[in-house]
Design a protein around this motif. Structure first.
Motif, short mmCIF file in Angstrom:
data_model
loop_
_atom_site.label_atom_id
_atom_site.label_comp_id
_atom_site.label_asym_id
_atom_site.label_seq_id
_atom_site.Cartn_x
_atom_site.Cartn_y
_atom_site.Cartn_z
N VAL A 5 0.81 -1.22 0.00
CA VAL A 5 0.00 0.00 0.00
C VAL A 5 0.85 1.27 0.00
O VAL A 5 0.54 2.23 -0.71
CB VAL A 5 -0.98 -0.01 1.20
N GLY A 6 1.91 1.29 0.78
CA GLY A 6 2.74 2.49 0.84
C GLY A 6 3.31 2.87 -0.51
O GLY A 6 3.26 4.04 -0.91
N GLN A 7 3.87 1.90 -1.22
CA GLN A 7 4.45 2.17 -2.54
C GLN A 7 3.37 2.52 -3.54
O GLN A 7 3.54 3.42 -4.36
CB GLN A 7 5.25 0.98 -3.02
N TRP A 8 2.24 1.80 -3.52
CA TRP A 8 1.14 2.12 -4.43
C TRP A 8 0.68 3.56 -4.23
O TRP A 8 0.47 4.30 -5.18
CB TRP A 8 -0.04 1.17 -4.18
N THR A 9 0.54 3.95 -2.98
CA THR A 9 0.07 5.31 -2.68
C THR A 9 1.04 6.34 -3.22
O THR A 9 0.63 7.36 -3.80
CB THR A 9 -0.10 5.47 -1.16
N HIS A 10 2.32 6.10 -3.02
CA HIS A 10 3.33 7.03 -3.52
C HIS A 10 3.28 7.13 -5.05
O HIS A 10 3.34 8.22 -5.61
CB HIS A 10 4.72 6.58 -3.08
N ASP A 11 3.11 5.99 -5.72
CA ASP A 11 3.10 5.99 -7.18
C ASP A 11 1.87 6.70 -7.75
O ASP A 11 1.95 7.33 -8.81
CB ASP A 11 3.14 4.54 -7.70
N ILE A 12 0.74 6.59 -7.06
CA ILE A 12 -0.50 7.16 -7.59
C ILE A 12 -0.60 8.66 -7.33
O ILE A 12 -1.49 9.33 -7.84
CB ILE A 12 -1.72 6.42 -6.96
N ARG A 13 0.34 9.22 -6.58
CA ARG A 13 0.26 10.65 -6.22
C ARG A 13 0.11 11.55 -7.44
O ARG A 13 -0.41 12.67 -7.34
CB ARG A 13 1.51 11.06 -5.44
N PHE A 14 0.58 11.11 -8.61
CA PHE A 14 0.51 11.91 -9.83
C PHE A 14 -0.93 12.28 -10.18
O PHE A 14 -1.16 13.25 -10.91
CB PHE A 14 1.13 11.16 -11.01
N LEU A 15 -1.89 11.50 -9.68
CA LEU A 15 -3.29 11.81 -10.00
C LEU A 15 -3.70 13.18 -9.47
O LEU A 15 -4.63 13.79 -9.99
CB LEU A 15 -4.21 10.73 -9.42
N LEU A 16 -3.02 13.66 -8.43
CA LEU A 16 -3.34 14.98 -7.89
C LEU A 16 -2.71 16.10 -8.72
O LEU A 16 -3.10 17.26 -8.58
CB LEU A 16 -2.87 15.07 -6.44
N GLU A 17 -1.74 15.76 -9.55
CA GLU A 17 -1.06 16.75 -10.39
C GLU A 17 -0.82 16.15 -11.77
O GLU A 17 0.33 15.93 -12.17
CB GLU A 17 0.25 17.17 -9.73
N PRO A 18 -1.88 15.87 -12.52
CA PRO A 18 -1.73 15.14 -13.79
C PRO A 18 -0.91 15.89 -14.83
O PRO A 18 -0.35 15.26 -15.74
CB PRO A 18 -3.17 14.94 -14.26
N GLY A 19 -0.82 17.21 -14.71
CA GLY A 19 -0.03 17.96 -15.67
C GLY A 19 1.45 17.62 -15.63
O GLY A 19 2.19 17.89 -16.58
N LEU A 20 1.90 16.99 -14.52
CA LEU A 20 3.31 16.61 -14.39
C LEU A 20 3.61 15.26 -15.04
O LEU A 20 4.77 14.88 -15.16
CB LEU A 20 3.70 16.55 -12.91
N MET A 21 2.57 14.52 -15.42
CA MET A 21 2.77 13.16 -15.92
C MET A 21 3.26 13.14 -17.36
O MET A 21 2.70 13.81 -18.22
CB MET A 21 1.47 12.36 -15.81
N GLN A 22 4.28 12.34 -17.60
CA GLN A 22 4.70 11.99 -18.94
C GLN A 22 4.07 10.64 -19.30
O GLN A 22 3.38 10.02 -18.48
CB GLN A 22 6.22 11.92 -19.01
N GLY A 23 4.32 10.16 -20.51
CA GLY A 23 3.71 8.93 -20.96
C GLY A 23 4.00 7.74 -20.06
O GLY A 23 3.10 6.97 -19.71
N HIS A 24 5.28 7.57 -19.66
CA HIS A 24 5.63 6.42 -18.83
C HIS A 24 4.99 6.53 -17.45
O HIS A 24 4.63 5.52 -16.84
CB HIS A 24 7.15 6.27 -18.71
N ASP A 25 4.85 7.78 -16.94
CA ASP A 25 4.18 7.97 -15.65
C ASP A 25 2.73 7.54 -15.74
O ASP A 25 2.21 6.84 -14.85
CB ASP A 25 4.24 9.44 -15.23
N LEU A 26 2.06 7.96 -16.80
CA LEU A 26 0.65 7.65 -16.97
C LEU A 26 0.42 6.15 -17.06
O LEU A 26 -0.49 5.60 -16.41
CB LEU A 26 0.12 8.34 -18.23
N ARG A 27 1.26 5.47 -17.81
CA ARG A 27 1.10 4.02 -17.94
C ARG A 27 1.39 3.30 -16.62
O ARG A 27 0.73 2.32 -16.27
CB ARG A 27 2.01 3.50 -19.06
N HIS A 28 2.39 3.81 -15.88
CA HIS A 28 2.71 3.19 -14.59
C HIS A 28 1.56 3.40 -13.60
O HIS A 28 1.17 2.47 -12.87
CB HIS A 28 4.00 3.77 -14.03
N VAL A 29 1.03 4.62 -13.55
CA VAL A 29 -0.09 4.89 -12.65
C VAL A 29 -1.28 3.99 -13.01
O VAL A 29 -1.95 3.45 -12.13
CB VAL A 29 -0.48 6.37 -12.70
N HIS A 30 -1.52 3.84 -14.29
CA HIS A 30 -2.61 2.96 -14.74
C HIS A 30 -2.41 1.54 -14.21
O HIS A 30 -3.34 0.92 -13.67
CB HIS A 30 -2.66 2.94 -16.26
#
Length: 395
Positions: free
Chosen positions: A159-184
């Motif tokens: 859960v701790g690592q998942w939570t850290h990885d999903i943080r990009f959802l609060l700032e989607p403008g910072l996501m690149q393609g690899h970030d988006l696929r990883h969050v997915h």
């Protein structure tokens, strides 16, 4: 002046910049209206014609740009989460979730929070020192939420690592393609694990948060769907972890940099509630949040983005006397650290309780705390959250 929230100087100390910004009327930077005065920020938070639905729009835009057709669950998470919805969806979800996030249910968590905090501190006392972020402030909210959800086994370990990885959802403008696929990928893993837990709780309900959410329904028979319940659980971690960790870390740093306040809390640990309230105001974990106008309001036109500087509003001298002074006996209740109005933070009471217990534990149990460095690094994976990377202290 031009305000750049990404700059190293602002990350290190935004408050000098905020003082300058407050002297000017609302102005545009980076394509957004920037509001820094307490009255202006509070007015927008209270005005329901300023939508919180900007995040889903940005996620859709990034998905279309980088991974069309691959991120359906992320998009549904954004459009069906309390944090990002407007009415009528927001009112419906809030009516169901509020029945469980009561003052009484949160207060009942105090013994467990205390046990977790004392265990973390005991581990540090055995070593004689700790990183107050990695060893104390970070694991505390994760363990508490896992306990409230009664998560066990492998899901708890991830859960701790998942939570850290999903943080990009609060700032989607910072996501690149690899970030988006990883969050997915991570959201799918998290959702599937929670779906199994929900099925188990439906068959064998308990007194945990998931069981209670499953049991809730409105007078009209409305209930959360399984996916909506999954989203509530995910956002409990994503929205609550970074902010609670930063609240504890920022507050402890402020105490140790102000020896008179440190001594006062050491002598009277019952002042922990005031220390938390002042930490929320003085160095707010959530510094910035966005809205989008749905109608013309003064110089702001429908469709314009508005950046609300919570950290600036919480040091507005029009509301707080001597605002740059850290004072745990301050009686002001007007801070906006948990927002205001319809989107006031659902987990604010839980974050406050965890920070109170953290300060009580540190100041009742430890013989004394001392900073091991005066050079503090601020996290750089988010520009809306202000929190420390590390805070080494001796006990």
């Amino acid at each position: 002046m031009r305000f750049n929230p990404f700059s190293a100087d602002v990350r290190r100390d935004p408050y000098q910049t905020y003082r300058q910004l407050r002297e000017a009327p609302a102005h545009k930077t980076l394509g957004m209206w920037v509001l820094t005065r307490h009255a202006d920020v509070k007015a927008v938070m209270r005005d329901r014609s300023f939508s919180a639905g900007l995040i889903p729009q940005l996620i859709r835009r990034q998905a279309d740009r980088f991974a069309p057709g691959e991120v359906g669950r992320i998009e549904r998470l954004a459009t069906k989460s309390l944090v990002f919805t407007d009415n009528p969806d927001h009112a419906r979800l809030r009516a169901l979730v509020n029945r469980v996030f009561t003052a009484q249910s949160i207060a009942a968590l105090r013994p467990r929070i205390t046990l977790v905090a004392e265990q973390l501190l005991q581990d540090a006392r055995d070593r004689g020192e700790m990183d107050a972020i990695a060893d104390f402030a970070a694991p505390l909210p994760i363990q508490v939420m896992c306990d409230w959800l009664a998560l066990r086994g492998s899901i708890r370990a991830h859960v701790g690592q998942w939570t850290h990885d999903i943080r990009f959802l609060l700032e989607p403008g910072l996501m690149q393609g690899h970030d988006l696929r990883h969050v997915h990928t991570v959201v799918e893993e998290f959702a599937q694990a929670l779906a199994e837990v929900i099925a188990q709780r439906r068959a064998q309900p308990g007194d945990d948060l998931i069981s209670r959410l499953l049991a809730e329904e409105t007078a009209g028979g409305d209930r959360l769907s399984d996916e909506e319940l999954i989203f509530v659980c995910i956002m409990c971690f994503v929205a609550g972890n970074e902010t609670t960790k930063s609240l504890v870390g920022n507050g402890l740093r402020a105490l140790l940099l102000n020896p008179d306040q440190d001594r006062q809390l050491r002598a009277l640990p019952v002042l922990a509630q005031g220390a938390v309230r002042e930490a929320l105001r003085y160095d707010s974990p959530l510094q910035l949040t966005k809205r989008v106008a749905t109608r013309d309001v003064g110089r702001i036109r429908a469709g314009d983005q508005v950046l609300l500087c919570i950290g600036a509003a919480n040091r507005d001298p029009e509301v707080f006397a001597d605002p740059d002074r850290f004072d745990i006996t301050r009686n002001d209740e007007e801070h906006l650290a948990f927002g205001h109005g319809m989107h006031g933070c659902l987990g604010g009471a839980l974050a406050t309780l965890q920070a109170e217990v953290a300060f009580e534990t540190l100041y009742r149990r430890a013989e004394g705390l001392r900073l091991l460095t005066d050079r503090h690094q601020w996290q750089d994976h988010s520009f809306i959250v202000r929190g420390l990377k590390h805070l080494p202290v001796a006990l």
